[in-house]
Every structure is written in C-alpha cells, then in structure tokens.
Design a protein around this motif. Structure first.
Motif, PDB file in Angstrom:
ATOM      1  N   ASP A   1      40.373  26.653  36.041  1.00  0.00           N
ATOM      2  CA  ASP A   1      40.706  27.272  37.321  1.00  0.00           C
ATOM      3  C   ASP A   1      40.327  28.753  37.312  1.00  0.00           C
ATOM      4  O   ASP A   1      39.868  29.291  36.303  1.00  0.00           O
ATOM      5  N   SER A   2      40.523  29.396  38.446  1.00  0.00           N
ATOM      6  CA  SER A   2      40.118  30.799  38.580  1.00  0.00           C
ATOM      7  C   SER A   2      40.903  31.717  37.650  1.00  0.00           C
ATOM      8  O   SER A   2      40.365  32.693  37.135  1.00  0.00           O
ATOM      9  N   ALA A   3      42.187  31.389  37.422  1.00  0.00           N
ATOM     10  CA  ALA A   3      42.995  32.237  36.548  1.00  0.00           C
ATOM     11  C   ALA A   3      42.432  32.246  35.132  1.00  0.00           C
ATOM     12  O   ALA A   3      42.344  33.296  34.484  1.00  0.00           O
ATOM     13  N   ALA A   4      42.054  31.065  34.637  1.00  0.00           N
ATOM     14  CA  ALA A   4      41.506  30.982  33.286  1.00  0.00           C
ATOM     15  C   ALA A   4      40.179  31.711  33.175  1.00  0.00           C
ATOM     16  O   ALA A   4      39.906  32.416  32.194  1.00  0.00           O
ATOM     17  N   LEU A   5      39.320  31.558  34.198  1.00  0.00           N
ATOM     18  CA  LEU A   5      38.025  32.234  34.176  1.00  0.00           C
ATOM     19  C   LEU A   5      38.188  33.744  34.238  1.00  0.00           C
ATOM     20  O   LEU A   5      37.527  34.490  33.504  1.00  0.00           O
ATOM     21  N   GLU A   6      39.071  34.228  35.106  1.00  0.00           N
ATOM     22  CA  GLU A   6      39.290  35.662  35.224  1.00  0.00           C
ATOM     23  C   GLU A   6      39.858  36.240  33.929  1.00  0.00           C
ATOM     24  O   GLU A   6      39.512  37.356  33.525  1.00  0.00           O
TER      25      GLU A   6
ATOM     26  N   MET B   1      48.111  42.992  25.095  1.00  0.00           N
ATOM     27  CA  MET B   1      49.343  42.478  25.665  1.00  0.00           C
ATOM     28  C   MET B   1      49.106  41.572  26.857  1.00  0.00           C
ATOM     29  O   MET B   1      49.797  40.594  27.077  1.00  0.00           O
ATOM     30  N   THR B   2      48.119  41.892  27.655  1.00  0.00           N
ATOM     31  CA  THR B   2      47.867  41.135  28.875  1.00  0.00           C
ATOM     32  C   THR B   2      46.411  41.292  29.253  1.00  0.00           C
ATOM     33  O   THR B   2      45.694  42.091  28.673  1.00  0.00           O
ATOM     34  N   THR B   3      45.949  40.522  30.201  1.00  0.00           N
ATOM     35  CA  THR B   3      44.556  40.590  30.623  1.00  0.00           C
ATOM     36  C   THR B   3      44.485  41.168  32.027  1.00  0.00           C
ATOM     37  O   THR B   3      45.151  40.701  32.937  1.00  0.00           O
ATOM     38  N   ILE B   4      43.668  42.187  32.180  1.00  0.00           N
ATOM     39  CA  ILE B   4      43.528  42.880  33.445  1.00  0.00           C
ATOM     40  C   ILE B   4      42.067  42.810  33.869  1.00  0.00           C
ATOM     41  O   ILE B   4      41.175  43.190  33.110  1.00  0.00           O
ATOM     42  N   GLY B   5      41.817  42.333  35.070  1.00  0.00           N
ATOM     43  CA  GLY B   5      40.460  42.280  35.582  1.00  0.00           C
ATOM     44  C   GLY B   5      40.007  43.642  36.081  1.00  0.00           C
ATOM     45  O   GLY B   5      40.794  44.590  36.139  1.00  0.00           O
TER      46      GLY B   5
ATOM     47  N   ALA C   1      39.277  35.107  30.882  1.00  0.00           N
ATOM     48  CA  ALA C   1      38.172  35.182  29.926  1.00  0.00           C
ATOM     49  C   ALA C   1      37.270  36.363  30.235  1.00  0.00           C
ATOM     50  O   ALA C   1      36.821  37.080  29.319  1.00  0.00           O
ATOM     51  N   GLN C   2      36.984  36.607  31.513  1.00  0.00           N
ATOM     52  CA  GLN C   2      36.181  37.764  31.896  1.00  0.00           C
ATOM     53  C   GLN C   2      36.855  39.056  31.450  1.00  0.00           C
ATOM     54  O   GLN C   2      36.201  39.969  30.935  1.00  0.00           O
ATOM     55  N   ALA C   3      38.153  39.140  31.650  1.00  0.00           N
ATOM     56  CA  ALA C   3      38.876  40.355  31.272  1.00  0.00           C
ATOM     57  C   ALA C   3      38.833  40.572  29.764  1.00  0.00           C
ATOM     58  O   ALA C   3      38.711  41.708  29.294  1.00  0.00           O
TER      59      ALA C   3
ATOM     60  N   ALA D   1      36.280  31.957  18.832  1.00  0.00           N
ATOM     61  CA  ALA D   1      37.304  31.700  17.826  1.00  0.00           C
ATOM     62  C   ALA D   1      38.702  32.080  18.277  1.00  0.00           C
ATOM     63  O   ALA D   1      39.684  31.541  17.772  1.00  0.00           O
ATOM     64  N   GLY D   2      38.828  33.023  19.182  1.00  0.00           N
ATOM     65  CA  GLY D   2      40.150  33.458  19.606  1.00  0.00           C
ATOM     66  C   GLY D   2      40.101  34.144  20.945  1.00  0.00           C
ATOM     67  O   GLY D   2      39.051  34.615  21.388  1.00  0.00           O
ATOM     68  N   ASN D   3      41.271  34.213  21.599  1.00  0.00           N
ATOM     69  CA  ASN D   3      41.324  34.826  22.921  1.00  0.00           C
ATOM     70  C   ASN D   3      40.878  36.276  22.890  1.00  0.00           C
ATOM     71  O   ASN D   3      40.087  36.720  23.709  1.00  0.00           O
ATOM     72  N   ASP D   4      41.409  37.031  21.948  1.00  0.00           N
ATOM     73  CA  ASP D   4      41.110  38.456  21.892  1.00  0.00           C
ATOM     74  C   ASP D   4      40.231  38.729  20.678  1.00  0.00           C
ATOM     75  O   ASP D   4      40.620  38.465  19.546  1.00  0.00           O
TER      76      ASP D   4
END
Length: 578
Positions: free
Chosen positions: A133-138, A360-364, A140-142, A198-201
């Motif tokens: 969904d858009s939340a997951a894509l955004e 801590m969080t993902t910001i676009g 990853a972009q962030a 391999a990982g989110n961050d």
C-alpha cells in the motif's frame, strides 16, 4: 526571525488487504534512466490483475503502456537496450500516470520487499502485490532518503516526478551523482541493494556513500557545479554579517543575526560565532549541505561532536539519526515593503528526532509553498509531508491563499510569531494537537530566498523533530484584495537580554487582556490567554521583578534561574497593541 507554533494535521495512509483492489484503465508511463537515458530498453509490466504489458524505451528513456481493466499495484522492470547484459531496474506503480524506472526506484523497491528486486519480480504473485500500500511505499522512500542523506533528494519523488534524462534536471543530476558516488565509495550497486534489502534502516551502513553522494552532487548543474542547470559554483564567502537559524537536540531552536561564519566548500557551514558565549565549529561532525550558488545555505551536522562553546552546555555527541540543522545566509537587500511574493520549496535536510541511536520514525519529504504579503507584514505557509504513512500538513492561519491572516509577522528581513493551532488525526481517533516552532529569515536581492528551520513536537512530549528548508521566490504578485489593516491582536515583542546579547521574538494573544490577566499570564504556565510565555521559562525558576500594563502596553522585568546551568538571566518583556 520566525517563531510560531503550528498544528500538524494528519490522516492515515494506505490500507493493505483492507483496501479493495483498484481496477483501472489508462496509461502508465515514465522515464528509464541511470544518469543517461536507457535507450531501447525492454519494459515489462506485471499488475495484481490483468495481462502483462510490454514497451520499448525511446532514445530519451521514455516509455508508455496502456492498461485496460488491470488491477493495481503494478511492478515495472526495464532491462536490455543500452544497459549492460544482466542489468535490470524495477519500480512500482500504485496509480496510473508517471512511474519512473531508475536505480533509485530499484533501491526503494529493495528496501520495501526485503529482496533483490530482480528475484522478487521473477517470483511475483498477485497476492504479494495486493499487500503493498501507499504507506509501505512512502516509508521505504523515506528510509532511502534518510540513508542517502542528500538534501536535494528530499525535494523530489523519484518514482512519481516526471523528468527528462538531461544534464540540468535535478532527478537526472542526482542519478549521475549517485553513479559517481558508488565508485568513489568503493561500493558496488549489488552490495548496496543487499544492504538496503537486509533491514528497514540502513543509513549506518552507507555513510561513506552518502558523503560521496553529497560531494558528487555538488559538482552537478543543479547541485552548484554549473550555471547551466540553475545552480552556481561559487560557495559562500566566509565573513561577518550573516543570519543563522538552527535547531538541534538539547539547545532547541533559535536564530542569531550579525554572526561571523566560515564555510568549507560543499560541506557547507564550518563554524559560526554569535557572541563570546555562542561560538560553534563542526568539529568531528559529518556534514550535508545545499547551496545553489546564491546567498543561502542549509545543512545538517551529525554523527560526531561539535567543538566550541554554547553557553554552559556540554557538547552533545550527535548520532547519525540526529543533527544540528541550520539555515545561514546574508540578510536580504532592497527588502520589499509592498505587494506579495510566492516562494517555492527547493531543498530540505532530512527531519531527525531527538538524539537516538536508531531511526525513530519515517518522515517523507516536505512539499509546499509560502507567500509573503509585504504590505501587511505577514507570511503565509503551507507544507505537506508523510509521517509513518500518514498524510500531514503544517498550515498557518489563512494558509498560502490569505497570508495577511497569518500569525507570522515580517519585520525588516526577519519574521516572527507564535500561536497558530492545528490538529493531527489518525483514522477515527480523536484529533490531537501537534506544535511546530520555526525560525526563519529572508536573504538575497529583494528577498529572493527564504531560509526556514522548524522544530516539531509530534506527541506533545519531550521528543522533537528538526529540519531546515530553503525556499526561492518564484513570482511577484499583486497586493491582496482582502486589505492589510491591523488585526487588533495583542502582539508581544519579547526582548531577552543577558550580558551584551539579546534576541527578540513576537507572539500574539487571542484577545485583549486586563492588567491582572496579563501579569498573571506571565507569572504562570497558563497559556489560555494566547501569550504562551511558558515556552520561554519552562526549565527554571521565575521571579517577576515588576509588571505593568495599561491596556495598550505591558512591560515585565523578570529574573530567570536556568536550572541546567545555575545561571540567572534578566528578561525584559514588552507587549504592545497592534
């Protein structure tokens, strides 16, 4: 100086399996490039429903397919043509229209799915696609923006922003710099994909690459290496008379005028001195910076310790996920006093939270516009961005359309104000208030630039986000037809003095006050009057020496014992009616 509190309004992002599949008919198109066009490339499109579609890229990297009754999302991959044998890049379409295919989109997909995109594409099924969904894509972009830490990347959407693969286009220049940075960092693209998947961050794993990217981009047309792309190659000159706005952990957010500053090429600000008690040098900190050859520079110091003095505070060790965010420049010349002007956001530093050892969080990225009404002396602001998949906004009273209603007051080259209130809402939950503080200033001939640093409290607690933004004036506008008369609000000009230093800000009461209300407000933490002085005096002991108010002018002298340092400062607070 801009000092104002705003509310961040947010709503939830995508829906995953809870959202019905989107069946669409129409065109999907974009540009396939790696810094140069991918010519003659084979484009293959797989959607969550419908037959596969194919296209061949033109000499400019452009491609287009027509979908008819297909179900989104769709995965798009390019290979062959001018690409080396075995090389392919992937992208993702959640809606019709522009979907570019580049190494950056490929990197986003790798981080999103946790696999090499080429392997994922080969084993793709409809159920897997519908879970995106858009939340997951955004998100990853962030994460990719945060890891690469290039301010210019925060101003574009690599997937959705249409571009031409030519020198002087910001997306193409970033792609060109990206290829050069991989080589300079001694990292293969395959290695980068593996780290991203391999990982989110993955920011801590690509610091050498991010530094090389900042350096390489500084030599591109839009990054300042050539005037052909709208940028300039002349770095700021070290000297005196600068204005700096900044935000960082422990020291908060502030602005200083008439400072001395030194610069270090593409690394941006090296040091500044505001007074004997405030003189900072980048020290061991890494640095990202943006400058278009004009009078304004923004940047972020991070991952290390600064040297120098900031009053009695010990220098913090900033992590890769923190930062001293700044905007620095010479004050505007020939400052307009009539008419209006609109401003476009051109660069930002990646927003960071507190001083954490992990993201801590993902910001676009921020998108938005600002408008100055020089006749009424007001600045209107509209910003939008994503936060953990939610759509957020920062808007002053009246927004971009009616800047004369804004709380932000223009005085000479600075702007100040406090008191704008907004909301943040997630799903059907009750809205919550989110506060944003800003320091900003105009720079350049006839206020051609605006440097703005913001600090956001997302939870009404002690965790703060910081970012710096750069704006360019894009149009002179006719005066507002709504008039430019006074608002009748109580405007507080707060002068804080200690030693030979002082700073001034404004904030506005919601209504006229009696003397008793005024004096009670400055002695308490009650902000219901709109004065909101508690933000100035929240970490120490207040002692009001005197307080007078006659309905049009109030004067308070206050001694303030700062608990962190044991030092007493004397504040003179003057309020006058607008």
């Amino acid at each position: 100086m801009v000092s104002f509190a705003l509310v961040v309004a947010a709503c939830t992002g995508g829906g995953g399996d809870d959202v019905p599949p989107a069946v669409v008919s129409g065109d999907l198109y974009g540009t396939a490039a790696v810094g140069t066009p991918i010519a003659g490339g084979d484009v293959a499109v797989k959607c969550a429903g419908g037959a596969a579609a194919v296209a061949v890229t033109g000499s400019d990297g452009g491609w287009r397919v027509t979908l008819d009754g297909h179900t989104l999302p769709c995965v798009v991959q390019v290979s062959g043509g001018s690409l080396p044998a075995g090389e392919a890049y992937t992208s993702l379409a959640l809606q019709l229209g522009v979907t570019n295919i580049t190494p950056l989109t490929d990197l986003i997909v790798a981080n999103l799915v946790g696999r090499d995109p080429r392997q994922w594409y080969q084993s793709l099924d409809a159920a897997a696609l519908r879970r995106i969904d858009s939340a997951a894509l955004e998100a990853a972009q962030a994460r990719v923006r945060h890891a690469l830490a290039l301010p210019a990347l925060s101003t574009v959407d690599p997937i959705r922003d249409a571009f031409t693969a030519t020198v002087g286009n910001i997306v193409d220049d970033i792609l060109e710099a990206f290829a050069q940075a991989l080589s300079a960092a001694g990292m293969s693209y395959a290695e980068l994909l593996q780290v991203a998947a391999a990982g989110n961050d993955f920011a801590s794993s690509v610091q050498s690459l991010s530094q090389a990217l900042v350096t390489a981009y500084a030599n591109t047309a839009t990054g300042g290496g050539s005037s052909s792309g709208g940028g300039g190659s002349t770095p700021p000159a070290s000297g005196s008379g600068y204005v700096i706005a900044y935000g960082a952990p422990q020291i908060g957010i502030d602005l200083r005028t008439d400072v001395s500053a030194t610069f270090s090429g593409s690394a941006g600000l090296q040091s500044y001195t505001a007074n004997p008690n405030e003189s900072l040098d980048r020290g061991s900190l890494h640095s990202d910076a943006w400058n278009d050859g004009g009078p304004l520079t923004i940047g972020r110091w991070y991952d290390g310790t600064w040297s120098g003095t900031y009053y009695n505070l010990a220098a913090p060790v900033l992590t890769p996920y923190a930062g001293f965010h700044y905007a620095v420049g010479l004050p505007a010349t020939a400052m307009p006093t009539t008419g209006q002007a609109s401003y476009t956001l051109v660069a930002q530093t990646p927003m960071t939270w507190g001083n954490f050892s992990a993201q801590m969080t993902t910001i676009g990225p921020f998108t938005g516009s600002a408008k100055a009404d020089f006749a009424s002396g007001r600045l209107g602001l509209d910003l939008t961005f994503t936060m953990d998949g939610k759509q957020c906004s920062i808007v002053t009273a009246g927004g971009y359309g009616h800047p004369h209603l804004s709380q932000l007051r223009i005085s000479d080259v600075t702007v100040s104000g406090v008191g704008a209130i907004g909301e943040c809402q997630s799903g059907s939950a009750a809205p919550t208030r989110h506060t944003v503080y800003v320091r900003a200033f105009f720079s350049g001939e006839q206020a051609s630039r605006l440097g703005l640093v913001l600090r956001m409290d997302p939870t009404a607690g002690s965790l703060w986000g910081n970012a710096a933004t750069a704006w360019t004036k894009d149009a002179e506008l006719a005066p507002s037809s709504a008039g430019t008369g006074g608002t009748g609000r109580l405007v507080g000009r707060v002068t804080i003095s200690f030693g030979s230093s002082s700073s001034t800000t404004n904030n506005e009461a919601l209504r006229p006050l009696t003397e008793a209300e005024f004096c009670q407000a400055v002695q308490s933490s009650d902000t219901s009057s709109g004065i909101a002085l508690a933000m100035w005096f929240s970490a120490g002991t207040r002692n009001v020496v005197s307080c007078t108010y006659d309905g049009t002018r109030g004067t308070v002298v206050m001694d303030y014992l700062l608990s962190q340092t044991g030092t007493t400062y004397r504040y003179t607070i003057e309020y006058v009616y607008d």
